[in-house]
Design a protein around this motif. Structure first.
Motif, PDB file in Angstrom:
ATOM      1  N   PRO A   1       1.420   1.328   3.141  1.00  0.00           N
ATOM      2  CA  PRO A   1       1.321  -0.127   2.988  1.00  0.00           C
ATOM      3  C   PRO A   1       0.723  -0.576   1.653  1.00  0.00           C
ATOM      4  O   PRO A   1       0.930  -1.697   1.227  1.00  0.00           O
ATOM      5  N   THR A   2      -0.031   0.302   0.997  1.00  0.00           N
ATOM      6  CA  THR A   2      -0.642  -0.020  -0.296  1.00  0.00           C
ATOM      7  C   THR A   2      -0.508   1.189  -1.220  1.00  0.00           C
ATOM      8  O   THR A   2      -0.396   2.330  -0.753  1.00  0.00           O
ATOM      9  N   PRO A   3      -0.554   0.966  -2.552  1.00  0.00           N
ATOM     10  CA  PRO A   3      -0.428   2.102  -3.472  1.00  0.00           C
ATOM     11  C   PRO A   3      -1.680   2.969  -3.549  1.00  0.00           C
ATOM     12  O   PRO A   3      -1.620   4.096  -4.025  1.00  0.00           O
TER      13      PRO A   3
ATOM     14  N   THR B   1       8.398  -2.365 -14.464  1.00  0.00           N
ATOM     15  CA  THR B   1       9.033  -3.313 -13.548  1.00  0.00           C
ATOM     16  C   THR B   1       8.273  -3.459 -12.231  1.00  0.00           C
ATOM     17  O   THR B   1       8.648  -4.267 -11.399  1.00  0.00           O
ATOM     18  N   ARG B   2       7.226  -2.686 -12.050  1.00  0.00           N
ATOM     19  CA  ARG B   2       6.428  -2.746 -10.826  1.00  0.00           C
ATOM     20  C   ARG B   2       4.941  -2.844 -11.174  1.00  0.00           C
ATOM     21  O   ARG B   2       4.194  -1.870 -11.053  1.00  0.00           O
ATOM     22  N   PRO B   3       4.485  -4.013 -11.631  1.00  0.00           N
ATOM     23  CA  PRO B   3       3.070  -4.145 -11.998  1.00  0.00           C
ATOM     24  C   PRO B   3       2.124  -3.979 -10.813  1.00  0.00           C
ATOM     25  O   PRO B   3       0.931  -3.762 -11.012  1.00  0.00           O
ATOM     26  N   ASP B   4       2.632  -4.031  -9.600  1.00  0.00           N
ATOM     27  CA  ASP B   4       1.779  -3.874  -8.425  1.00  0.00           C
ATOM     28  C   ASP B   4       1.189  -2.466  -8.299  1.00  0.00           C
ATOM     29  O   ASP B   4       0.212  -2.264  -7.593  1.00  0.00           O
ATOM     30  N   ILE B   5       1.760  -1.497  -9.003  1.00  0.00           N
ATOM     31  CA  ILE B   5       1.212  -0.145  -8.943  1.00  0.00           C
ATOM     32  C   ILE B   5       0.404   0.200 -10.198  1.00  0.00           C
ATOM     33  O   ILE B   5      -0.091   1.318 -10.317  1.00  0.00           O
ATOM     34  N   SER B   6       0.248  -0.743 -11.115  1.00  0.00           N
ATOM     35  CA  SER B   6      -0.433  -0.466 -12.385  1.00  0.00           C
ATOM     36  C   SER B   6      -1.840   0.074 -12.198  1.00  0.00           C
ATOM     37  O   SER B   6      -2.251   1.025 -12.859  1.00  0.00           O
ATOM     38  N   PHE B   7      -2.606  -0.532 -11.323  1.00  0.00           N
ATOM     39  CA  PHE B   7      -3.985  -0.095 -11.125  1.00  0.00           C
ATOM     40  C   PHE B   7      -4.036   1.329 -10.584  1.00  0.00           C
ATOM     41  O   PHE B   7      -4.790   2.168 -11.078  1.00  0.00           O
TER      42      PHE B   7
ATOM     43  N   LYS C   1       0.887  11.033  -4.399  1.00  0.00           N
ATOM     44  CA  LYS C   1       1.862  11.024  -3.308  1.00  0.00           C
ATOM     45  C   LYS C   1       1.823   9.705  -2.539  1.00  0.00           C
ATOM     46  O   LYS C   1       2.854   9.211  -2.092  1.00  0.00           O
ATOM     47  N   ARG C   2       0.645   9.096  -2.423  1.00  0.00           N
ATOM     48  CA  ARG C   2       0.542   7.795  -1.756  1.00  0.00           C
ATOM     49  C   ARG C   2       1.275   6.726  -2.560  1.00  0.00           C
ATOM     50  O   ARG C   2       1.931   5.860  -1.999  1.00  0.00           O
ATOM     51  N   ILE C   3       1.157   6.763  -3.882  1.00  0.00           N
ATOM     52  CA  ILE C   3       1.885   5.808  -4.729  1.00  0.00           C
ATOM     53  C   ILE C   3       3.390   5.966  -4.494  1.00  0.00           C
ATOM     54  O   ILE C   3       4.117   4.978  -4.350  1.00  0.00           O
ATOM     55  N   LEU C   4       3.850   7.209  -4.432  1.00  0.00           N
ATOM     56  CA  LEU C   4       5.274   7.462  -4.190  1.00  0.00           C
ATOM     57  C   LEU C   4       5.702   6.958  -2.812  1.00  0.00           C
ATOM     58  O   LEU C   4       6.789   6.393  -2.659  1.00  0.00           O
ATOM     59  N   ARG C   5       4.839   7.143  -1.814  1.00  0.00           N
ATOM     60  CA  ARG C   5       5.151   6.639  -0.468  1.00  0.00           C
ATOM     61  C   ARG C   5       5.178   5.110  -0.455  1.00  0.00           C
ATOM     62  O   ARG C   5       5.995   4.501   0.237  1.00  0.00           O
ATOM     63  N   TYR C   6       4.295   4.474  -1.221  1.00  0.00           N
ATOM     64  CA  TYR C   6       4.300   3.011  -1.324  1.00  0.00           C
ATOM     65  C   TYR C   6       5.608   2.546  -1.970  1.00  0.00           C
ATOM     66  O   TYR C   6       6.235   1.593  -1.494  1.00  0.00           O
ATOM     67  N   LEU C   7       6.023   3.218  -3.026  1.00  0.00           N
ATOM     68  CA  LEU C   7       7.293   2.860  -3.676  1.00  0.00           C
ATOM     69  C   LEU C   7       8.464   3.046  -2.718  1.00  0.00           C
ATOM     70  O   LEU C   7       9.410   2.254  -2.735  1.00  0.00           O
ATOM     71  N   ARG C   8       8.394   4.062  -1.886  1.00  0.00           N
ATOM     72  CA  ARG C   8       9.449   4.307  -0.890  1.00  0.00           C
ATOM     73  C   ARG C   8       9.588   3.118   0.055  1.00  0.00           C
ATOM     74  O   ARG C   8      10.678   2.703   0.388  1.00  0.00           O
ATOM     75  N   GLY C   9       8.469   2.553   0.461  1.00  0.00           N
ATOM     76  CA  GLY C   9       8.503   1.434   1.404  1.00  0.00           C
ATOM     77  C   GLY C   9       8.787   0.089   0.761  1.00  0.00           C
ATOM     78  O   GLY C   9       9.099  -0.877   1.460  1.00  0.00           O
ATOM     79  N   THR C  10       8.685   0.019  -0.553  1.00  0.00           N
ATOM     80  CA  THR C  10       8.890  -1.261  -1.250  1.00  0.00           C
ATOM     81  C   THR C  10       9.976  -1.122  -2.306  1.00  0.00           C
ATOM     82  O   THR C  10       9.889  -1.714  -3.383  1.00  0.00           O
TER      83      THR C  10
END
Length: 144
Positions: A8-10, A44-50, A71-80
């Motif tokens: 649900p979050t990066p 193109t995805r500033p939501d994962i910048s932090f 891996k959590r960032i990758l899972r977040y990208l998978r869901g979004t």
């Protein structure tokens, strides 16, 4: 990771990364390659910048905890996967900017991380997230 469960979050809230978390990775090349690729995704995805910025801080000696964060960032990208920056024609050319900082969030050096984004109308035109260059003595210093 394509068939993994979406996150649900990066990043994990309230669980900061440190150079001492986890076991040192034997082969850090894959970690560096994926984090480097994620840096391009932030265009193109500033939501994962932090979260990507935090992962970049451990490129020298990544550990298993850092690998789990990537891996959590990758899972977040998978869901979004359908999220991203869209530019739309707008009659409103109101310029707005937002900024925030966390005070001394790095457990290793006590430096703060700050970020900003700038909107022209409804379109984002600039954003950044970076570790500040000095140690702040208060939350007001880090925000300033």
């Amino acid at each position: 990771m394509f068939n993994s469960k979406a996150a649900p979050t990066p990043g994990v809230v309230g669980k900061p990364l440190s150079k001492n978390n986890g076991v040192l990775l034997k082969y850090a090349t894959e970690y560096r390659r994926i984090v480097g690729s994620l840096q391009y995704v932030t265009l193109t995805r500033p939501d994962i910048s932090f979260a990507v910025n935090k992962a970049c801080q451990f490129m020298q000696s990544p550990t298993s905890a850092h690998w789990m964060a990537v891996k959590r960032i990758l899972r977040y990208l998978r869901g979004t996967i359908s999220h991203g920056i869209t530019l739309t024609a707008a009659h409103n050319l109101h310029l707005a900017s937002f900024t925030d900082a966390d005070w001394a969030s790095s457990l290793d050096d006590r430096w703060s991380t700050g970020g900003f984004c700038v909107f022209l109308g409804d379109n984002i035109v600039s954003w950044s997230s970076a570790k500040q260059k000095v140690v702040s003595r208060s939350s007001i210093d880090s925000e300033f």
